[in-house]
Design an enzyme around this catalytic site. Structure first.
Site, PDB file in Angstrom:
ATOM      1  N   ALA A  11       0.830  -1.217   0.000  1.00  0.00           N
ATOM      2  CA  ALA A  11       0.000   0.000   0.000  1.00  0.00           C
ATOM      3  C   ALA A  11       0.859   1.260   0.000  1.00  0.00           C
ATOM      4  O   ALA A  11       1.982   1.259   0.502  1.00  0.00           O
ATOM      5  CB  ALA A  11      -0.895   0.003   1.227  1.00  0.00           C
ATOM      6  N   GLY A  12       0.309   2.321  -0.559  1.00  0.00           N
ATOM      7  CA  GLY A  12       0.947   3.628  -0.495  1.00  0.00           C
ATOM      8  C   GLY A  12       1.472   4.101  -1.823  1.00  0.00           C
ATOM      9  O   GLY A  12       1.657   5.297  -2.033  1.00  0.00           O
ATOM     10  N   ASN A  63       9.096   8.462   4.991  1.00  0.00           N
ATOM     11  CA  ASN A  63       7.950   9.240   4.513  1.00  0.00           C
ATOM     12  C   ASN A  63       7.066   9.656   5.673  1.00  0.00           C
ATOM     13  O   ASN A  63       6.947   8.948   6.670  1.00  0.00           O
ATOM     14  CB  ASN A  63       7.162   8.441   3.459  1.00  0.00           C
ATOM     15  CG  ASN A  63       6.056   7.610   4.065  1.00  0.00           C
ATOM     16  OD1 ASN A  63       4.959   8.109   4.341  1.00  0.00           O
ATOM     17  ND2 ASN A  63       6.346   6.330   4.314  1.00  0.00           N
ATOM     18  N   GLY A  66       1.151  11.113   5.291  1.00  0.00           N
ATOM     19  CA  GLY A  66      -0.064  11.458   6.038  1.00  0.00           C
ATOM     20  C   GLY A  66      -1.350  11.141   5.292  1.00  0.00           C
ATOM     21  O   GLY A  66      -2.312  11.920   5.335  1.00  0.00           O
ATOM     22  N   PHE A  67      -1.373  10.001   4.608  1.00  0.00           N
ATOM     23  CA  PHE A  67      -2.586   9.542   3.907  1.00  0.00           C
ATOM     24  C   PHE A  67      -3.139  10.598   2.949  1.00  0.00           C
ATOM     25  O   PHE A  67      -4.340  10.923   2.974  1.00  0.00           O
ATOM     26  CB  PHE A  67      -3.702   9.145   4.897  1.00  0.00           C
ATOM     27  CG  PHE A  67      -3.432   7.940   5.739  1.00  0.00           C
ATOM     28  CD1 PHE A  67      -2.429   7.039   5.419  1.00  0.00           C
ATOM     29  CD2 PHE A  67      -4.218   7.677   6.870  1.00  0.00           C
ATOM     30  CE1 PHE A  67      -2.196   5.907   6.206  1.00  0.00           C
ATOM     31  CE2 PHE A  67      -3.995   6.553   7.657  1.00  0.00           C
ATOM     32  CZ  PHE A  67      -2.976   5.684   7.327  1.00  0.00           C
ATOM     33  N   SER A  98       0.201   3.152  10.396  1.00  0.00           N
ATOM     34  CA  SER A  98       1.014   4.211   9.789  1.00  0.00           C
ATOM     35  C   SER A  98       1.393   5.215  10.865  1.00  0.00           C
ATOM     36  O   SER A  98       0.546   5.610  11.660  1.00  0.00           O
ATOM     37  CB  SER A  98       0.232   4.909   8.676  1.00  0.00           C
ATOM     38  OG  SER A  98       0.108   4.049   7.590  1.00  0.00           O
ATOM     39  N   ASN A 152       2.116   8.305  10.512  1.00  0.00           N
ATOM     40  CA  ASN A 152       1.994   9.702  10.101  1.00  0.00           C
ATOM     41  C   ASN A 152       0.620  10.329  10.268  1.00  0.00           C
ATOM     42  O   ASN A 152       0.387  11.438   9.812  1.00  0.00           O
ATOM     43  CB  ASN A 152       2.449   9.834   8.639  1.00  0.00           C
ATOM     44  CG  ASN A 152       3.847   9.281   8.463  1.00  0.00           C
ATOM     45  OD1 ASN A 152       4.731   9.611   9.252  1.00  0.00           O
ATOM     46  ND2 ASN A 152       4.038   8.409   7.490  1.00  0.00           N
ATOM     47  N   THR A 153      -0.308   9.588  10.880  1.00  0.00           N
ATOM     48  CA  THR A 153      -1.594  10.186  11.252  1.00  0.00           C
ATOM     49  C   THR A 153      -1.618  10.191  12.773  1.00  0.00           C
ATOM     50  O   THR A 153      -1.543   9.124  13.387  1.00  0.00           O
ATOM     51  CB  THR A 153      -2.775   9.354  10.692  1.00  0.00           C
ATOM     52  OG1 THR A 153      -2.732   9.416   9.277  1.00  0.00           O
ATOM     53  CG2 THR A 153      -4.120   9.880  11.180  1.00  0.00           C
ATOM     54  N   LYS A 156      -3.191  -4.602   9.254  1.00  0.00           N
ATOM     55  CA  LYS A 156      -1.777  -4.305   8.974  1.00  0.00           C
ATOM     56  C   LYS A 156      -1.140  -3.695  10.210  1.00  0.00           C
ATOM     57  O   LYS A 156      -1.618  -2.683  10.717  1.00  0.00           O
ATOM     58  CB  LYS A 156      -1.665  -3.347   7.786  1.00  0.00           C
ATOM     59  CG  LYS A 156      -0.215  -3.036   7.414  1.00  0.00           C
ATOM     60  CD  LYS A 156      -0.108  -2.390   6.063  1.00  0.00           C
ATOM     61  CE  LYS A 156       1.318  -2.060   5.709  1.00  0.00           C
ATOM     62  NZ  LYS A 156       1.449  -1.429   4.400  1.00  0.00           N
ATOM     63  N   ASN A 215       4.193  -2.510   8.492  1.00  0.00           N
ATOM     64  CA  ASN A 215       4.244  -1.138   7.989  1.00  0.00           C
ATOM     65  C   ASN A 215       5.666  -0.581   8.215  1.00  0.00           C
ATOM     66  O   ASN A 215       6.564  -1.334   8.587  1.00  0.00           O
ATOM     67  CB  ASN A 215       3.190  -0.293   8.740  1.00  0.00           C
ATOM     68  CG  ASN A 215       2.598   0.780   7.848  1.00  0.00           C
ATOM     69  OD1 ASN A 215       3.338   1.508   7.186  1.00  0.00           O
ATOM     70  ND2 ASN A 215       1.281   0.871   7.814  1.00  0.00           N
ATOM     71  N   GLY A 266      11.384  -4.266   3.596  1.00  0.00           N
ATOM     72  CA  GLY A 266      12.776  -4.505   3.235  1.00  0.00           C
ATOM     73  C   GLY A 266      13.012  -5.569   2.189  1.00  0.00           C
ATOM     74  O   GLY A 266      14.140  -6.026   2.009  1.00  0.00           O
ATOM     75  N   TYR A 278       7.600  -2.213  -1.568  1.00  0.00           N
ATOM     76  CA  TYR A 278       7.351  -0.852  -2.057  1.00  0.00           C
ATOM     77  C   TYR A 278       8.695  -0.175  -2.352  1.00  0.00           C
ATOM     78  O   TYR A 278       9.001   0.165  -3.496  1.00  0.00           O
ATOM     79  CB  TYR A 278       6.536  -0.058  -1.025  1.00  0.00           C
ATOM     80  CG  TYR A 278       6.206   1.372  -1.421  1.00  0.00           C
ATOM     81  CD1 TYR A 278       7.045   2.137  -2.219  1.00  0.00           C
ATOM     82  CD2 TYR A 278       5.035   1.980  -0.986  1.00  0.00           C
ATOM     83  CE1 TYR A 278       6.740   3.438  -2.583  1.00  0.00           C
ATOM     84  CE2 TYR A 278       4.715   3.290  -1.359  1.00  0.00           C
ATOM     85  CZ  TYR A 278       5.580   4.004  -2.143  1.00  0.00           C
ATOM     86  OH  TYR A 278       5.270   5.295  -2.500  1.00  0.00           O
TER      87      TYR A 278
HETATM   88  C1  LIG Z   1       6.044   6.613   0.440  1.00  0.00           C
HETATM   89  C2  LIG Z   1       5.349   5.530   1.199  1.00  0.00           C
HETATM   90  C3  LIG Z   1       3.993   5.626   1.429  1.00  0.00           C
HETATM   91  C4  LIG Z   1       3.338   4.618   2.127  1.00  0.00           C
HETATM   92  N1  LIG Z   1       1.996   4.728   2.330  1.00  0.00           N
HETATM   93  C5  LIG Z   1       1.335   3.727   2.962  1.00  0.00           C
HETATM   94  C6  LIG Z   1      -0.066   3.804   3.135  1.00  0.00           C
HETATM   95  O1  LIG Z   1      -0.733   4.745   2.698  1.00  0.00           O
HETATM   96  N2  LIG Z   1      -0.670   2.775   3.794  1.00  0.00           N
HETATM   97  C7  LIG Z   1       0.015   1.683   4.275  1.00  0.00           C
HETATM   98  O2  LIG Z   1      -0.589   0.778   4.843  1.00  0.00           O
HETATM   99  N3  LIG Z   1       1.356   1.594   4.099  1.00  0.00           N
HETATM  100  C8  LIG Z   1       2.011   2.579   3.453  1.00  0.00           C
HETATM  101  N4  LIG Z   1       3.365   2.477   3.270  1.00  0.00           N
HETATM  102  C9  LIG Z   1       4.090   1.315   3.852  1.00  0.00           C
HETATM  103  C10 LIG Z   1       4.291   0.204   2.814  1.00  0.00           C
HETATM  104  O3  LIG Z   1       3.064  -0.309   2.386  1.00  0.00           O
HETATM  105  C11 LIG Z   1       5.137  -0.940   3.411  1.00  0.00           C
HETATM  106  O4  LIG Z   1       4.416  -1.541   4.462  1.00  0.00           O
HETATM  107  C12 LIG Z   1       6.471  -0.449   3.952  1.00  0.00           C
HETATM  108  O5  LIG Z   1       7.025   0.534   3.110  1.00  0.00           O
HETATM  109  C13 LIG Z   1       7.486  -1.589   4.096  1.00  0.00           C
HETATM  110  O6  LIG Z   1       7.775  -2.169   2.840  1.00  0.00           O
HETATM  111  P1  LIG Z   1       9.110  -1.771   1.987  1.00  0.00           P
HETATM  112  O7  LIG Z   1      10.271  -1.849   2.926  1.00  0.00           O
HETATM  113  O8  LIG Z   1       9.147  -2.783   0.878  1.00  0.00           O
HETATM  114  O9  LIG Z   1       8.894  -0.386   1.478  1.00  0.00           O
HETATM  115  C14 LIG Z   1       4.043   3.481   2.584  1.00  0.00           C
HETATM  116  C15 LIG Z   1       5.412   3.378   2.318  1.00  0.00           C
HETATM  117  C16 LIG Z   1       6.064   4.369   1.629  1.00  0.00           C
HETATM  118  C17 LIG Z   1       7.530   4.227   1.357  1.00  0.00           C
END
Ligand SMILES: Cc1cc2nc3c(=O)[nH]c(=O)nc-3n(C[C@H](O)[C@H](O)[C@H](O)COP(=O)(O)O)c2cc1C
Length: 347
Positions: free
Chosen positions: A63-64, A112, A115-116, A179, A181-182, A213, A242, A298, A319
Site C-alpha cells: 500500500a501507499g 515518509n 499522512g494519507f 502508519s 503519520n496520522t 496491517k 508497515n 525490506g 514498495y
Molecule cells: C512513500 C510511502 C507511502 C506509504 N503509504 C502507505 C499507506 O498509505 N498505507 C500503508 O498501509 N502503508 C504505506 N506504506 C508502507 C508500505 O506499504 C510498506 O508496508 C512499507 O514501506 C514496508 O515495505 P518496503 O520496505 O518494501 O517499502 C508506505 C510506504 C512508503 C515508502
C-alpha cells in the site's frame, strides 16, 4: 540500465515529483498491453491461491504507491500479482506539508510522512471498477485508514464508512492501524479499541476477507495478543509490517537523518525487524489455521521473497525496492523465483 538512470537523473529529482512522473507512465502502460504482456506475464509455476483468490505470483505491491487506485492495470502488467491500493480515508485529504518523502540512497531506504494524502474512498470507486473489468487484472487489495479530521474516538465510524463503500470492489480489505503519520493512529493497536474496530469493519465487509496491517515497533507480547485478537475476530489474515519509527541500521549520516525529522522508515534497514515480526506472528498462528500472512518490509530480491515464504508468509509485498530497482523489478523477481525453483501452491 535503470540503476544508471536512477544514479544520473532520478535521484536528483524531488522524490515526490519522480513518483508523479513514474505514475503517469504506469497509467499509460495499458495502451501497450498487447506488446508488453507476453514479455512480462509471470510464469505459470508462480500461481498461488490465497484468500480464496488465484494470484499470478505471490509477490505484490504494498500500500501507499497507488493511493487512489489509478494505476492498478499498469502495475499488474509490470508483474505484481496483487496491488494494494490506498490508504483510502472517508474524507479526501491533502496529507502533510511537503517535503514529506525522502530517499536514503546509501541505505536503499525511504522515510515518509505522507499522512494519507488521498482523494477519499468515494473517488476510488470508479477507478477500481474500471480496473476490475480488465482481463488479466491483478488481485486488488483495498487498504483503509482514518481521516485526519476524524477524532480518534470516532475512528471506527470512519473505517466502517470506507469498508461499506469499498467492500463490493475489493478482493480483500486491509484495516491499517499502523502508519506513523496520522496522529494517534497507532493507538488503535491497543487491544480494547482494536477489538471493537475490527469487529465493526468485519461486519461491514460481509464475506470479503479482512486483514489487519501492523507496525514493526510492537513488543513480542503485543504482537501475540494482536494475532489472538485477529483470530478471535475471524479476520482472514495480517500484514507484517508497515514502516518503522526506529532509525536503526542506517549508514546515512545522523545529521541528515535528524534534518529529515519524523516519518516512517522503509526499505532494506527494515528487513531484519520485519522478518522478526513475521516469525513472531507465524509462531502465534496455529499451523492448521487458514489465516493468511502477508510479509512486507525490506524486500528487494527473489531471495528475500523466498526467505519470507519459508518463514511462513503466504504472500509477499514490496514498495521501497520498486523505487530503487525500477519498473522491471517485479518481473525480475518473478523470473528469479522460477529460476530458483519456486512453485506456487496452484502451479
Ligand atoms: C512513500 C510511502 C507511502 C506509504 N503509504 C502507505 C499507506 O498509505 N498505507 C500503508 O498501509 N502503508 C504505506 N506504506 C508502507 C508500505 O506499504 C510498506 O508496508 C512499507 O514501506 C514496508 O515495505 P518496503 O520496505 O518494501 O517499502 C508506505 C510506504 C512508503 C515508502
Amino acid at each position: 540500465m535503470y540503476k544508471l538512470l536512477f544514479n544520473t537523473v532520478l535521484r536528483r529529482l524531488d522524490p515526490e515529483f519522480a513518483h508523479l512522473l513514474a505514475s503517469s507512465v504506469i497509467k499509460a502502460l495499458p495502451l501497450a498491453d498487447a506488446a508488453l504482456r507476453p514479455f512480462l506475464r509471470p510464469h505459470k509455476n508462480l500461481r498461488t491461491v490465497a484468500l480464496g483468490r488465484e494470484f499470478t505470483t505471490p509477490f505484490g505491491l504494498a500500500a501507499g504507491f497507488d493511493k487512489n487506485a489509478t494505476q492498478i492495470t499498469g502495475l499488474g502488467l509490470l508483474g505484481f500479482g496483487h496491488v494494494e491500493i490506498g490508504t483510502l480515508t472517508m474524507h479526501a485529504q491533502p496529507g502533510n506539508p511537503k517535503p514529506r518523502l525522502f530517499r536514503l540512497v546509501k541505505d536503499s531506504a525511504l522515510i515518509n510522512r505522507m499522512g494519507f494524502n488521498n482523494s477519499g474512498s468515494a473517488a476510488a470507486v470508479s477507478h477500481i471498477t474500471k480496473a476490475k473489468i480488465r482481463p488479466n487484472r491483478p488481485v486488488i487489495g483495498v487498504n483503509i485508514g482514518k481521516s485526519k479530521i476524524t477524532p480518534l474516538a470516532d475512528a471506527a465510524d470512519d473505517y466502517v464508512f470506507s469498508a461499506t463503500l469499498l467492500t463490493p470492489f475489493a478482493d480483500y480489505l486491509v484495516v491499517n492501524v499502523s502508519s506513523p503519520n496520522t496522529p494517534g493512529l497507532r493507538e488503535l493497536q491497543q487491544l480494547n479499541t482494536l477489538a471493537k474496530l475490527v469487529r465493526r469493519v468485519q461486519s461491514a465487509a460481509g464475506t470479503t476477507p479482512v486483514l489487519l496491517k501492523i507496525a514493526p515497533d510492537l513488543s513480542d507480547t503485543h504482537i501475540e495478543q494482536i494475532v489472538t485478537l485477529a483470530l478471535d475476530a475471524q479476520l482472514r489474515g495480517i500484514i507484517v509490517t508497515n514502516t518503522t519509527v526506529a532509525r536503526d541500521n542506517l549508514s546515512t549520516a545522523d545529521a541528515k537523518i535528524s534534518a529529515i525529522g519524523a516519518g516512517g522508515l522503509s526499505g532494506k534497514p527494515l528487513a531484519t525487524k520485519a522478518l522478526q515480526v513475521l516469525r513472531r506472528v507465524r509462531a502465534a498462528v496455529p499451523t492448521e489455521s487458514d489465516f493468511t500472512i502477508i510479509a512486507a518490509g525490506g524486500v528487494s530480491s527473489a531471495q528475500d521473497v523466498l526467505e519470507r515464504l519459508a518463514a511462513g508468509a503466504h504472500l509477499v509485498q514490496g514498495y521501497s525496492g520498486f523505487i530503487y530497482n525500477g519498473p522491471l523489478w517485479a518481473h525480475k523477481i518473478n523470473r528469479e523465483l522460477v529460476k530458483l525453483g519456486y512453485r506456487g501452491n496452484a502451479a
